[in-house]
Write an enzyme that holds these catalytic residues in place. Structure first.
Site, PDB file in Angstrom:
ATOM      1  N   LYS A  24       0.762  -1.167   0.134  1.00 33.72           N
ATOM      2  CA  LYS A  24       0.129  -0.056   0.032  1.00 33.72           C
ATOM      3  C   LYS A  24       0.791   1.252  -0.043  1.00 33.72           C
ATOM      4  O   LYS A  24       0.460   2.344   0.428  1.00 33.72           O
ATOM      5  CB  LYS A  24      -0.826   0.073   1.223  1.00 33.72           C
ATOM      6  CG  LYS A  24      -1.982  -1.130   1.237  1.00 33.72           C
ATOM      7  CD  LYS A  24      -2.918  -0.926  -0.087  1.00 33.72           C
ATOM      8  CE  LYS A  24      -4.153  -2.061   0.324  1.00 33.72           C
ATOM      9  NZ  LYS A  24      -4.872  -2.123  -0.931  1.00 33.72           N
ATOM     10  N   ARG A  25       2.014   1.215  -0.375  1.00 33.23           N
ATOM     11  CA  ARG A  25       3.170   2.030  -0.737  1.00 33.23           C
ATOM     12  C   ARG A  25       3.239   2.815   0.909  1.00 33.23           C
ATOM     13  O   ARG A  25       3.501   4.080   0.913  1.00 33.23           O
ATOM     14  CB  ARG A  25       2.594   3.374  -1.694  1.00 33.23           C
ATOM     15  CG  ARG A  25       2.167   2.643  -2.917  1.00 33.23           C
ATOM     16  CD  ARG A  25       3.442   2.056  -3.527  1.00 33.23           C
ATOM     17  NE  ARG A  25       3.054   1.201  -5.005  1.00 33.23           N
ATOM     18  CZ  ARG A  25       2.828   0.073  -5.275  1.00 33.23           C
ATOM     19  NH1 ARG A  25       2.702  -0.827  -4.213  1.00 33.23           N
ATOM     20  NH2 ARG A  25       2.547  -0.510  -6.385  1.00 33.23           N
TER      21      ARG A  25
ATOM     22  N   ALA B 118       3.195   7.035   1.049  1.00 32.96           N
ATOM     23  CA  ALA B 118       1.950   7.589   0.209  1.00 32.96           C
ATOM     24  C   ALA B 118       1.161   8.499   1.196  1.00 32.96           C
ATOM     25  O   ALA B 118      -0.017   8.923   0.653  1.00 32.96           O
ATOM     26  CB  ALA B 118       1.374   6.575  -0.431  1.00 32.96           C
TER      27      ALA B 118
ATOM     28  N   LEU C  54      -1.531   9.470   4.318  1.00 33.31           N
ATOM     29  CA  LEU C  54      -2.603   9.061   5.071  1.00 33.31           C
ATOM     30  C   LEU C  54      -3.087   7.923   4.232  1.00 33.31           C
ATOM     31  O   LEU C  54      -3.219   7.881   3.062  1.00 33.31           O
ATOM     32  CB  LEU C  54      -3.585  10.035   5.068  1.00 33.31           C
ATOM     33  CG  LEU C  54      -5.116  10.036   5.511  1.00 33.31           C
ATOM     34  CD1 LEU C  54      -5.163   9.419   7.282  1.00 33.31           C
ATOM     35  CD2 LEU C  54      -5.796  11.137   5.491  1.00 33.31           C
TER      36      LEU C  54
ATOM     37  N   LEU D  60      -5.840   6.774   2.748  1.00 35.34           N
ATOM     38  CA  LEU D  60      -7.125   7.483   2.236  1.00 35.34           C
ATOM     39  C   LEU D  60      -8.415   6.582   2.349  1.00 35.34           C
ATOM     40  O   LEU D  60      -9.693   6.985   2.479  1.00 35.34           O
ATOM     41  CB  LEU D  60      -7.091   7.758   0.827  1.00 35.34           C
ATOM     42  CG  LEU D  60      -6.045   8.833   0.489  1.00 35.34           C
ATOM     43  CD1 LEU D  60      -5.740   8.995  -1.034  1.00 35.34           C
ATOM     44  CD2 LEU D  60      -6.261  10.308   1.451  1.00 35.34           C
TER      45      LEU D  60
ATOM     46  N   GLU E 272       4.948  14.890   6.248  1.00 34.90           N
ATOM     47  CA  GLU E 272       4.766  15.311   7.467  1.00 34.90           C
ATOM     48  C   GLU E 272       5.599  14.330   8.475  1.00 34.90           C
ATOM     49  O   GLU E 272       6.231  14.867   9.404  1.00 34.90           O
ATOM     50  CB  GLU E 272       3.244  15.171   8.020  1.00 34.90           C
ATOM     51  CG  GLU E 272       2.324  16.167   7.000  1.00 34.90           C
ATOM     52  CD  GLU E 272       0.975  16.121   7.697  1.00 34.90           C
ATOM     53  OE1 GLU E 272       0.700  16.885   8.310  1.00 34.90           O
ATOM     54  OE2 GLU E 272       0.136  15.138   7.268  1.00 34.90           O
TER      55      GLU E 272
ATOM     56  N   GLU F 169      -2.906  17.116  -0.608  1.00 31.95           N
ATOM     57  CA  GLU F 169      -4.018  17.127   0.186  1.00 31.95           C
ATOM     58  C   GLU F 169      -5.164  17.499  -0.341  1.00 31.95           C
ATOM     59  O   GLU F 169      -6.282  17.303  -0.464  1.00 31.95           O
ATOM     60  CB  GLU F 169      -3.852  17.780   1.364  1.00 31.95           C
ATOM     61  CG  GLU F 169      -3.176  16.732   2.535  1.00 31.95           C
ATOM     62  CD  GLU F 169      -1.855  16.758   2.464  1.00 31.95           C
ATOM     63  OE1 GLU F 169      -1.195  17.001   1.449  1.00 31.95           O
ATOM     64  OE2 GLU F 169      -0.935  16.074   3.405  1.00 31.95           O
TER      65      GLU F 169
ATOM     66  N   GLY G 218      -2.576  16.955   8.400  1.00 31.23           N
ATOM     67  CA  GLY G 218      -3.257  16.950   9.748  1.00 31.23           C
ATOM     68  C   GLY G 218      -2.212  16.113  10.572  1.00 31.23           C
ATOM     69  O   GLY G 218      -2.577  15.720  11.903  1.00 31.23           O
TER      70      GLY G 218
HETATM   71  C1  1HE Z   1      -3.055   3.731  -0.961  1.00 35.27           C
HETATM   72  C2  1HE Z   1      -2.423   4.932  -0.686  1.00 35.27           C
HETATM   73  C3  1HE Z   1      -2.987   5.877   0.154  1.00 35.27           C
HETATM   74  C4  1HE Z   1      -1.503   4.012  -2.476  1.00 35.27           C
HETATM   75  N1  1HE Z   1      -4.118   5.587   0.771  1.00 35.27           N
HETATM   76  N2  1HE Z   1      -4.168   3.145  -0.219  1.00 35.27           N
HETATM   77  N3  1HE Z   1      -1.849  10.406  -0.609  1.00 35.27           N
HETATM   78  C5  1HE Z   1      -1.856  10.368  -1.791  1.00 35.27           C
HETATM   79  O1  1HE Z   1      -2.740  11.248  -2.151  1.00 35.27           O
HETATM   80  C6  1HE Z   1      -0.927   9.518  -2.589  1.00 35.27           C
HETATM   81  C7  1HE Z   1      -1.799   8.498  -3.159  1.00 35.27           C
HETATM   82  N4  1HE Z   1      -0.807   7.439  -3.709  1.00 35.27           N
HETATM   83  C8  1HE Z   1      -0.128   7.408  -5.150  1.00 35.27           C
HETATM   84  O2  1HE Z   1      -0.330   8.667  -5.580  1.00 35.27           O
HETATM   85  C9  1HE Z   1       0.451   6.649  -5.604  1.00 35.27           C
HETATM   86  O3  1HE Z   1      -0.191   5.244  -5.139  1.00 35.27           O
HETATM   87  C10 1HE Z   1       2.100   6.695  -5.300  1.00 35.27           C
HETATM   88  C11 1HE Z   1       2.476   7.651  -6.209  1.00 35.27           C
HETATM   89  C12 1HE Z   1       2.367   6.913  -3.948  1.00 35.27           C
HETATM   90  C13 1HE Z   1       2.559   4.936  -5.903  1.00 35.27           C
HETATM   91  O4  1HE Z   1       2.053   4.797  -6.972  1.00 35.27           O
HETATM   92  P1  1HE Z   1       1.965   3.290  -7.635  1.00 35.27           P
HETATM   93  O5  1HE Z   1       1.675   3.288  -9.068  1.00 35.27           O
HETATM   94  O6  1HE Z   1       3.608   2.539  -7.287  1.00 35.27           O
HETATM   95  O7  1HE Z   1       0.908   2.423  -6.699  1.00 35.27           O
HETATM   96  P2  1HE Z   1      -0.726   2.572  -6.760  1.00 35.27           P
HETATM   97  O8  1HE Z   1      -0.963   1.273  -7.722  1.00 35.27           O
HETATM   98  O9  1HE Z   1      -1.118   3.563  -6.966  1.00 35.27           O
HETATM   99  O10 1HE Z   1      -1.116   1.941  -5.129  1.00 35.27           O
HETATM  100  C14 1HE Z   1      -0.682   0.636  -4.922  1.00 35.27           C
HETATM  101  C15 1HE Z   1      -1.541   0.234  -3.658  1.00 35.27           C
HETATM  102  O11 1HE Z   1      -1.525   1.052  -2.660  1.00 35.27           O
HETATM  103  C16 1HE Z   1      -2.957   0.450  -4.318  1.00 35.27           C
HETATM  104  O12 1HE Z   1      -3.808  -0.691  -3.619  1.00 35.27           O
HETATM  105  P3  1HE Z   1      -4.377  -1.898  -4.365  1.00 35.27           P
HETATM  106  O13 1HE Z   1      -5.179  -2.492  -3.165  1.00 35.27           O
HETATM  107  O14 1HE Z   1      -5.275  -1.597  -5.715  1.00 35.27           O
HETATM  108  O15 1HE Z   1      -3.203  -2.544  -4.820  1.00 35.27           O
HETATM  109  C17 1HE Z   1      -3.426   1.846  -3.857  1.00 35.27           C
HETATM  110  O16 1HE Z   1      -4.892   2.061  -3.597  1.00 35.27           O
HETATM  111  C18 1HE Z   1      -2.665   1.622  -2.364  1.00 35.27           C
HETATM  112  N5  1HE Z   1      -2.319   3.083  -2.001  1.00 35.27           N
HETATM  113  N6  1HE Z   1      -1.624   5.158  -1.881  1.00 35.27           N
HETATM  114  C19 1HE Z   1      -4.458   4.103   0.535  1.00 35.27           C
HETATM  115  N7  1HE Z   1      -2.452   6.998   0.302  1.00 35.27           N
HETATM  116  C20 1HE Z   1      -2.758  13.235   8.367  1.00 35.27           C
HETATM  117  S1  1HE Z   1      -3.258  13.893   7.070  1.00 35.27           S
HETATM  118  C21 1HE Z   1      -2.154  13.461   5.969  1.00 35.27           C
HETATM  119  C22 1HE Z   1      -3.179  13.800   4.578  1.00 35.27           C
HETATM  120  C23 1HE Z   1      -2.393  12.928   3.464  1.00 35.27           C
HETATM  121  O17 1HE Z   1      -1.587  12.124   3.509  1.00 35.27           O
HETATM  122  S2  1HE Z   1      -3.243  13.263   2.038  1.00 35.27           S
HETATM  123  C24 1HE Z   1      -2.204  12.270   0.744  1.00 35.27           C
HETATM  124  C25 1HE Z   1      -2.679  10.961   0.603  1.00 35.27           C
END
Ligand code: 1HE
Length: 285
Positions: A50-51, A87, A89, A91, A137, A157, A165
């Site tokens: 889940k990265r 990656a 929080l 989500l 963060e 975000e 957060g």
């Molecule tokens: C996740 C998450 C996640 C991956 N929550 N499941 N963070 C983001 O907006 C970043 C979101 N993630 C991405 O942009 C990409 O995943 C990556 C660039 C990090 C990596 O890409 P990639 O192509 O290597 O992987 P993927 O196919 O997107 O993800 C692999 C799996 O990880 C997939 O799940 P699967 O069950 O389909 O295999 C994704 O859904 C899962 N995954 N990132 C949940 N973030 C305290 S407040 C903080 C606020 C924030 O952090 S907002 C930013 C959130």
């Protein structure tokens, strides 16, 4: 010298033979592992499928490991399994949360990341791939950041309809300024390792695979300092920097007085005067 290769998580065969497994981390399904070699602790995020997105379990385990560091540990290195550091929080955790639950969730992140920044030992982060959202963060709560060439930083975000957060609005502007953080959040701008080093977000930009060896080399050096001096740097310095001129100078004098009376100080000063301690010289090529 610690001879260490990149660690894998407990679900896989560990190559980190110099680190002995702690009982607390030898739990199937653990999302954060802790291994200790001498005075250096190695914490690793272990959710690469889940990265390394952070859910409540991961935050809880990270916090617990930090609170439970053995007394002999003097420095910690934080790494993450797989091609991406974190990656942010998880989500999938956000849906259906009441405002009260969301507030409590954010406060748990604050507590865990405060334990990194203001805990007993300096913490170094080894970064690669995505360091985004809560991942940034987390990295910004660490005292030093070593980034491999693949690293990129982002704050998506606003694209997800949320806000930082995990202490990001407090820590990140101190590292890169409000203006750059605003740009990242409003436009989705990303910065690479080289750019981040130039702006002071990254302390050491290194080549592929060189992150952990570099962090361990730095950790060894840090562990060899007087513990009380390290504490003054990690605990008092950020507070002094936030104080008024007069209050800062007073706090500095207090810390200088306290460290001077530290158990190890007399011995260290004597070693220098007896020409037994290393001199401060640039490394020779
Ligand atoms: C996740 C998450 C996640 C991956 N929550 N499941 N963070 C983001 O907006 C970043 C979101 N993630 C991405 O942009 C990409 O995943 C990556 C660039 C990090 C990596 O890409 P990639 O192509 O290597 O992987 P993927 O196919 O997107 O993800 C692999 C799996 O990880 C997939 O799940 P699967 O069950 O389909 O295999 C994704 O859904 C899962 N995954 N990132 C949940 N973030 C305290 S407040 C903080 C606020 C924030 O952090 S907002 C930013 C959130």
């Amino acid at each position: 010298m610690l001879a260490v290769t990149m660690a894998t998580c407990l679900t896989k065969e560990t190559k980190l033979q110099n680190f002995q497994s702690q009982n607390t981390s030898a739990v199937a399904g653990a999302l954060v592992t802790l291994r200790v070699a001498g005075t250096v602790a190695h914490l690793q995020l272990c959710r690469s499928e889940k990265r390394n997105a952070m859910n409540g379990q991961m935050i809880g385990e990270l916090h617990r490991h930090l609170l439970d560091l053995p007394p002999n540990v003097r420095v910690a290195v934080l790494t993450a399994e797989g091609p991406h550091f974190c990656a942010g929080l998880d989500l999938s955790d956000v849906e259906e949360r009441s405002p009260a639950d969301a507030m409590a969730h954010s406060r748990r992140w604050h507590a865990a990341f405060d334990e990194i920044q203001f805990g007993r030992v300096p913490v170094l982060a080894v970064l690669q791939g995505a360091v985004v959202g809560g991942g940034l963060e987390l990295a910004s709560a660490c005292h030093l950041r070593v980034a491999e060439a693949s690293t990129y930083f982002g704050l998506p975000e606003a694209q997800r309809g949320i806000f930082v957060g995990g202490g990001g609005s407090v820590r990140i502007p101190k590292l890169i300024g409000v203006s750059r953080m605003t740009d990242m959040m409003l436009t989705g701008r990303l910065f690479n390792a080289e750019q981040a080093e130039a702006m002071g977000l990254v302390n050491y930009a290194v080549g592929p695979g060189a992150g952990l060896p570099k962090a361990l080399e730095l950790a060894e050096r840090i562990a060899s300092n007087a513990a009380l001096s390290n504490f003054a740097v990690t605990y008092a310095l950020p507070r002094i920097a936030a104080q008024s001129h007069a209050d800062g100078l007073l706090m500095e004098s207090l810390m200088a007085t306290v460290t001077e009376r530290g158990d190890e100080t007399r011995e260290r000063l004597r070693a220098f005067l007896d020409k037994q301690a290393p001199r401060v010289r640039p490394a020779t090529a």
